[in-house]
Design a protein around this motif. Structure first.
Motif, PDB file in Angstrom:
ATOM      1  N   ASP A 160       7.039  10.083   5.671  1.00 33.42           N
ATOM      2  CA  ASP A 160       7.799  10.798   6.696  1.00 33.42           C
ATOM      3  C   ASP A 160       7.030  10.798   8.016  1.00 33.42           C
ATOM      4  N   ALA A 161       7.535  11.536   8.998  1.00 33.93           N
ATOM      5  CA  ALA A 161       6.920  11.541  10.333  1.00 33.93           C
ATOM      6  C   ALA A 161       5.515  12.141  10.309  1.00 33.93           C
ATOM      7  N   GLN A 162       5.233  12.984   9.285  1.00 33.78           N
ATOM      8  CA  GLN A 162       3.898  13.581   9.162  1.00 33.78           C
ATOM      9  C   GLN A 162       2.979  12.741   8.274  1.00 33.78           C
ATOM     10  N   LYS A 163       3.424  11.530   7.946  1.00 31.54           N
ATOM     11  CA  LYS A 163       2.673  10.578   7.128  1.00 31.54           C
ATOM     12  C   LYS A 163       2.478  11.054   5.700  1.00 31.54           C
ATOM     13  N   ARG A 164       3.349  11.952   5.235  1.00 35.70           N
ATOM     14  CA  ARG A 164       3.339  12.382   3.842  1.00 35.70           C
ATOM     15  C   ARG A 164       4.194  11.428   3.020  1.00 35.70           C
ATOM     16  N   ILE A 165       3.756  11.182   1.786  1.00 35.69           N
ATOM     17  CA  ILE A 165       4.545  10.342   0.899  1.00 35.69           C
ATOM     18  C   ILE A 165       5.795  11.104   0.471  1.00 35.69           C
ATOM     19  N   VAL A 166       6.952  10.537   0.760  1.00 34.17           N
ATOM     20  CA  VAL A 166       8.214  11.109   0.309  1.00 34.17           C
ATOM     21  C   VAL A 166       8.514  10.628  -1.106  1.00 34.17           C
ATOM     22  N   ARG A 167       8.293   9.351  -1.332  1.00 33.64           N
ATOM     23  CA  ARG A 167       8.547   8.741  -2.644  1.00 33.64           C
ATOM     24  C   ARG A 167       7.785   7.438  -2.714  1.00 33.64           C
ATOM     25  N   ASN A 168       7.325   7.087  -3.900  1.00 36.71           N
ATOM     26  CA  ASN A 168       6.716   5.777  -4.100  1.00 36.71           C
ATOM     27  C   ASN A 168       7.227   5.166  -5.397  1.00 36.71           C
ATOM     28  N   ALA A 169       7.226   3.854  -5.451  1.00 38.68           N
ATOM     29  CA  ALA A 169       7.697   3.129  -6.625  1.00 38.68           C
ATOM     30  C   ALA A 169       6.950   1.809  -6.714  1.00 38.68           C
ATOM     31  N   SER A 170       6.739   1.338  -7.948  1.00 34.75           N
ATOM     32  CA  SER A 170       5.894   0.159  -8.151  1.00 34.75           C
ATOM     33  C   SER A 170       6.545  -0.850  -9.078  1.00 34.75           C
ATOM     34  N   ALA A 171       6.029  -2.075  -9.008  1.00 31.40           N
ATOM     35  CA  ALA A 171       6.417  -3.144  -9.916  1.00 31.40           C
ATOM     36  C   ALA A 171       5.199  -4.031 -10.125  1.00 31.40           C
ATOM     37  N   ALA A 172       5.170  -4.749 -11.250  1.00 33.62           N
ATOM     38  CA  ALA A 172       4.041  -5.626 -11.575  1.00 33.62           C
ATOM     39  C   ALA A 172       4.562  -7.006 -11.957  1.00 33.62           C
ATOM     40  N   MET A 173       3.742  -8.018 -11.682  1.00 31.76           N
ATOM     41  CA  MET A 173       4.150  -9.388 -11.989  1.00 31.76           C
ATOM     42  C   MET A 173       2.934 -10.306 -11.961  1.00 31.76           C
ATOM     43  N   SER A 174       2.973 -11.321 -12.787  1.00 29.61           N
ATOM     44  CA  SER A 174       1.951 -12.364 -12.742  1.00 29.61           C
ATOM     45  C   SER A 174       2.266 -13.302 -11.578  1.00 29.61           C
ATOM     46  N   ILE A 175       1.315 -13.464 -10.667  1.00 25.33           N
ATOM     47  CA  ILE A 175       1.523 -14.275  -9.468  1.00 25.33           C
ATOM     48  C   ILE A 175       0.994 -15.679  -9.722  1.00 25.33           C
ATOM     49  N   ARG A 176       1.923 -16.601  -9.922  1.00 19.12           N
ATOM     50  CA  ARG A 176       1.536 -17.980 -10.188  1.00 19.12           C
ATOM     51  C   ARG A 176       2.062 -18.942  -9.130  1.00 19.12           C
ATOM     52  N   GLU A 177       3.056 -18.502  -8.393  1.00 19.86           N
ATOM     53  CA  GLU A 177       3.597 -19.298  -7.296  1.00 19.86           C
ATOM     54  C   GLU A 177       3.728 -18.390  -6.076  1.00 19.86           C
ATOM     55  N   LYS A 178       3.801 -18.996  -4.893  1.00 21.64           N
ATOM     56  CA  LYS A 178       3.907 -18.216  -3.667  1.00 21.64           C
ATOM     57  C   LYS A 178       5.145 -17.330  -3.667  1.00 21.64           C
ATOM     58  N   MET A 179       6.235 -17.822  -4.224  1.00 18.40           N
ATOM     59  CA  MET A 179       7.472 -17.068  -4.247  1.00 18.40           C
ATOM     60  C   MET A 179       7.345 -15.793  -5.093  1.00 18.40           C
ATOM     61  N   ASP A 180       6.457 -15.809  -6.109  1.00 19.44           N
ATOM     62  CA  ASP A 180       6.275 -14.635  -6.958  1.00 19.44           C
ATOM     63  C   ASP A 180       5.799 -13.434  -6.145  1.00 19.44           C
ATOM     64  N   PHE A 181       4.964 -13.697  -5.140  1.00 18.02           N
ATOM     65  CA  PHE A 181       4.434 -12.624  -4.296  1.00 18.02           C
ATOM     66  C   PHE A 181       5.582 -11.922  -3.570  1.00 18.02           C
ATOM     67  N   ARG A 182       6.476 -12.695  -3.003  1.00 18.48           N
ATOM     68  CA  ARG A 182       7.624 -12.126  -2.292  1.00 18.48           C
ATOM     69  C   ARG A 182       8.577 -11.420  -3.254  1.00 18.48           C
ATOM     70  N   THR A 183       8.764 -12.028  -4.434  1.00 19.98           N
ATOM     71  CA  THR A 183       9.655 -11.437  -5.438  1.00 19.98           C
ATOM     72  C   THR A 183       9.143 -10.076  -5.875  1.00 19.98           C
ATOM     73  N   LEU A 184       7.837  -9.962  -6.064  1.00 19.53           N
ATOM     74  CA  LEU A 184       7.241  -8.697  -6.494  1.00 19.53           C
ATOM     75  C   LEU A 184       7.398  -7.625  -5.422  1.00 19.53           C
ATOM     76  N   GLU A 185       7.183  -7.984  -4.160  1.00 17.64           N
ATOM     77  CA  GLU A 185       7.353  -7.006  -3.084  1.00 17.64           C
ATOM     78  C   GLU A 185       8.801  -6.523  -3.012  1.00 17.64           C
ATOM     79  N   THR A 186       9.741  -7.434  -3.184  1.00 17.63           N
ATOM     80  CA  THR A 186      11.153  -7.054  -3.174  1.00 17.63           C
ATOM     81  C   THR A 186      11.469  -6.123  -4.334  1.00 17.63           C
ATOM     82  N   ALA A 187      10.891  -6.402  -5.506  1.00 21.90           N
ATOM     83  CA  ALA A 187      11.118  -5.556  -6.677  1.00 21.90           C
ATOM     84  C   ALA A 187      10.641  -4.131  -6.430  1.00 21.90           C
ATOM     85  N   ALA A 188       9.466  -3.987  -5.799  1.00 22.02           N
ATOM     86  CA  ALA A 188       8.946  -2.654  -5.495  1.00 22.02           C
ATOM     87  C   ALA A 188       9.851  -1.937  -4.494  1.00 22.02           C
ATOM     88  N   ASN A 189      10.310  -2.656  -3.482  1.00 20.94           N
ATOM     89  CA  ASN A 189      11.218  -2.054  -2.494  1.00 20.94           C
ATOM     90  C   ASN A 189      12.547  -1.646  -3.125  1.00 20.94           C
TER      91      ASN A 189
END
Length: 300
Positions: A92-121
């Motif tokens: 939020d505007a006070q830099k407090r965490i409102v919510r967080n969420a995570s995902a995990a993945m084995s990164i073997r190709e460059k696309m996996d990095f982007r896929t994992l970030e999208t999954a977390a979002n």
């Protein structure tokens, strides 16, 4: 032009799924939590090994003693070397965490990095009520218990504890071994002495590797813990990581009176593991003041 919705058959359950794409949900999310109002999303990265603080502490002692993991009865890290964890945090505007969420993945190709970030979002948006998967609001268990899905209870939870009034949910991770402080101290002494656990009559940690503990905490506007919920699971497949986070979140909601539990497709796997068969139901359960089903059935 990419379609807003996609339809597919779930490999696990065989059901037909209608799914709203992440990009199609972004406008509604940004309208509710817009950058102009001081909200922003930050992305954090780490590896799966760093979450396993107990296991890492033993590995560190082995390295200090110039021992291979196998020399002191510890599993190696070959299978975990390229496994990353991505966490999306809404601040939020006070830099407090409102919510967080995570995902995990084995990164073997460059696309996996982007896929994992999208999954977390995507999981962040879902945790805030912007659900992608359209499923029945509740299912009926084999013992005729009406079970309201976690995703169907998020709106009531957010209404009772609105993020814009300062309530936030923070999720944290550790491994099961780190909570077993007595056992861990004995294992550490064995490693320091260059001995395997079996040499000194201790059970090994083979069955505990990648067994994680996830805790979801609801904080009030003064950042005091209102309630927490935890769950544990051995993370064998990457989806297990998401299932575990969902389990902790649904236990938090259940502890606050929003009974029913678990996150859409994650839920079906969890119910099946408990030996329950489920079928879609359109019958609304009897509810109390919070909207929780009035059932004596235990929550998973």
């Amino acid at each position: 032009m990419t379609e807003k919705f996609v339809r597919f058959t779930d490999n696990g359950s065989g059901r037909q799924v209608t799914y709203e794409r992440y990009a199609a949900r972004l406008p509604a999310f940004l309208q509710e939590y817009g950058p102009k109002d001081g909200y922003r999303v930050e992305i954090d990265w780490t590896d799966l090994l760093s979450v396993q603080t107990g296991r890492v502490s033993l590995m560190r002692e082995a390295v200090i003693a110039s021992k291979k993991p196998s020399d002191v009865g510890l599993p190696g890290i070959q299978d975990d070397v390229d496994v990353l964890v991505c966490t999306a945090k809404l601040l939020d505007a006070q830099k407090r965490i409102v919510r967080n969420a995570s995902a995990a993945m084995s990164i073997r190709e460059k696309m996996d990095f982007r896929t994992l970030e999208t999954a977390a979002n995507q999981r962040l948006l879902a945790a805030l009520g912007f659900i992608g998967e359209a499923l029945e609001a509740q299912v009926t268990l084999e013992d005729d218990v009406i079970y309201k899905r976690y995703a169907a209870r998020i709106p009531s939870f957010l209404k009772a504890y609105p993020p814009k009034e300062g309530y936030c949910v923070v999720v944290s991770w550790t491994d099961l071994l780190s909570l077993q402080t007595g056992r861990l101290s004995l294992l550490r002494e064995a490693v320091i002495a260059g001995r395997k656990p079996s040499d000194v009559g201790l059970p090994g940690i083979e069955n505990d590797v990648n067994t994680l503990v996830c805790t979801a905490r609801l904080l009030d506007p003064q950042e005091q813990v209102v309630r927490s919920g935890s769950a544990t699971m051995q993370v064998i497949e990457f989806k297990d990581f998401e299932n575990l986070e969902t389990a902790a979140n649904q236990r938090l909601l259940a502890a606050l009176g929003f009974g029913g539990e678990v996150f859409d497709s994650d839920e079906d796997a969890d119910l099946a593991a408990q030996g329950h068969a489920s079928e879609a139901s359109s019958t609304e359960p009897a509810t109390g003041g919070t909207g929780a089903p009035q059932s004596t059935a235990s929550a998973p």
